[in-house]
Design an enzyme around this catalytic site. Structure first.
Site, PDB file in Angstrom:
ATOM      1  N   LYS A 127      48.041  23.024  40.983  1.00 35.18           N
ATOM      2  CA  LYS A 127      48.959  24.083  40.491  1.00 35.18           C
ATOM      3  C   LYS A 127      48.352  25.223  40.046  1.00 35.18           C
ATOM      4  CE  LYS A 127      48.811  22.318  35.730  1.00 35.18           C
ATOM      5  NZ  LYS A 127      49.683  22.069  34.672  1.00 35.18           N
ATOM      6  N   TYR A 161      31.965  49.921  24.249  1.00 32.83           N
ATOM      7  CA  TYR A 161      32.933  50.563  23.681  1.00 32.83           C
ATOM      8  C   TYR A 161      32.711  49.878  22.307  1.00 32.83           C
ATOM      9  CZ  TYR A 161      35.598  51.937  27.866  1.00 32.83           C
ATOM     10  OH  TYR A 161      36.132  52.539  28.841  1.00 32.83           O
TER      11      TYR A 161
END
Length: 357
Positions: free
Chosen positions: A33, A253
């Site tokens: 899946k 950042y």
């Protein structure tokens, strides 16, 4: 071409499936899946086709993708069907189906079917997502038998805490299951990857290996069988820039990392848009030209930065392993306060390159 890519070792996938069969002594559905947990469902299924006892997917869309690729082995729909009109496709494509709700039995009873179905009847033994209440389980089983539209019923449940090896919850759920199924003569499926590896006394005619197929441990601690797994995916890229910084300079950042000494910083073509976890902190392990190093600073959308200070030979074009055979996905996941399932399933944008066909 951008150097970020994921290498998928299909021989390792086969090894892990065979381990599941060997240690369980049961038939095993390979869980593919979510695009085989980011590894590519079609290619992984093709690699196991002819060897596996069948496959398991979440929904009919995933099953049809495998059928269209030529996979003829049994495929189980783990979430069952969502609309009654899916039953026609389930019959047409010879799919197996989980039944977890009364409305699904209503739909089966009312359906016009030319061939009987193979159904997996799910008990809610304590996970409390889907499944029949223990008091309703026997009646659900009998309704399916009386419908005349069932060829076989497999009894199943799912453990909520099997990845916690010292937790009694799995034994409690097993006791609920055994009580609910008393007198029902049918095969049983209880063990997913953590239950398969860590709970050998849980009975199962069918097992459902998922994360272990892809070579990642479901446990937080070392475990003897999990240590035999072989990582299937290697996420890699290259150094595309180098900066020489003095002490006291921020990197990336938010200035989450500030150099404490003169530092060589390598910029890697890999970021959270590729699926690398944004919240991986400074110190998360990486491998550069086969030698250990660490992530520094905040992960950006397309790039991240690593410490080259102790690797004088590393530079532009150096190979970087983000996770794989030597940097385990489980270790990266621990650093990022997530799980390897999420690392794999979040993978995107990077091409998948296969070996071991």
């Amino acid at each position: 071409m951008r150097p970020a890519r994921a290498l998928i070792d299909l021989n390792a996938l086969r090894h892990n499936y065979r381990l599941a069969r060997e240690v369980s002594g049961a038939r095993a559905l390979a869980v593919v899946k979510a695009d085989a947990y980011g590894h590519g469902a079609v290619r992984c299924a093709q690699a196991l086709d002819g060897e596996t006892d069948g496959f398991a997917v979440a929904c009919i869309e995933e099953a049809l993708q495998l059928r269209e690729a030529g996979i003829q082995a049994p495929i189980l729909l783990l979430e069952g069907f969502f609309e009654a009109d899916e039953l026609a496709l389930i019959e047409q494509h010879r799919l197996w189906c989980v039944v977890h709700s009364a409305w699904q039995i209503d739909a089966i009873e009312q359906a016009s079917l030319r061939a009987p179905l193979t159904l997996w009847l799910k008990l809610d033994s304590g996970m409390h997502r889907v499944g029949f209440h223990p008091d309703e389980y026997q009646a659900a089983y009998q309704r399916l038998l009386r419908s005349g539209k069932v060829a076989k019923i497999v009894l199943m449940s799912h453990f909520a805490r099997a990845d916690e090896l010292d937790c009694p919850r799995s034994d409690e759920q097993l006791a609920v299951f055994e009580q609910a199924r008393q007198g029902l003569l049918a095969e049983v499926s209880l063990r997913n990857s953590p239950a398969l590896l860590g709970w050998p006394n849980v009975p199962s005619d069918w097992v459902r290996p998922g994360i272990m197929l892809y070579g990642a441990t479901p446990f937080e601690q070392a475990q003897a069988l999990a240590d035999q797994l072989q990582p299937v995916m290697t996420l890699e890229s290259k150094i595309i820039g180098v900066r020489e910084l003095p002490a006291g300079e921020p990197v990336g950042y938010g200035a989450r990392f500030v150099t404490e000494r003169p530092t060589r910083v390598g910029v890697v073509a890999m970021g959270y848009a590729d699926g690398y976890p944004r919240h991986a902190p400074t110190g998360t392990p990486v491998l550069i030209d086969g030698k250990p190093s660490r992530l520094i600073g905040r992960v950006s959308m397309d790039m991240l930065t690593v410490d080259l200070s102790d690797l004088p030979q590393a530079g532009l074009g150096s190979h970087v392993e983000l996770w794989g055979k030597r940097v385990l996905a489980s270790d990266v996941a621990t650093q990022a306060q997530t799980i390897p399932y999420q690392l794999f399933c979040n993978l995107r944008r990077v091409p998948l390159l296969y070996s071991g066909n």
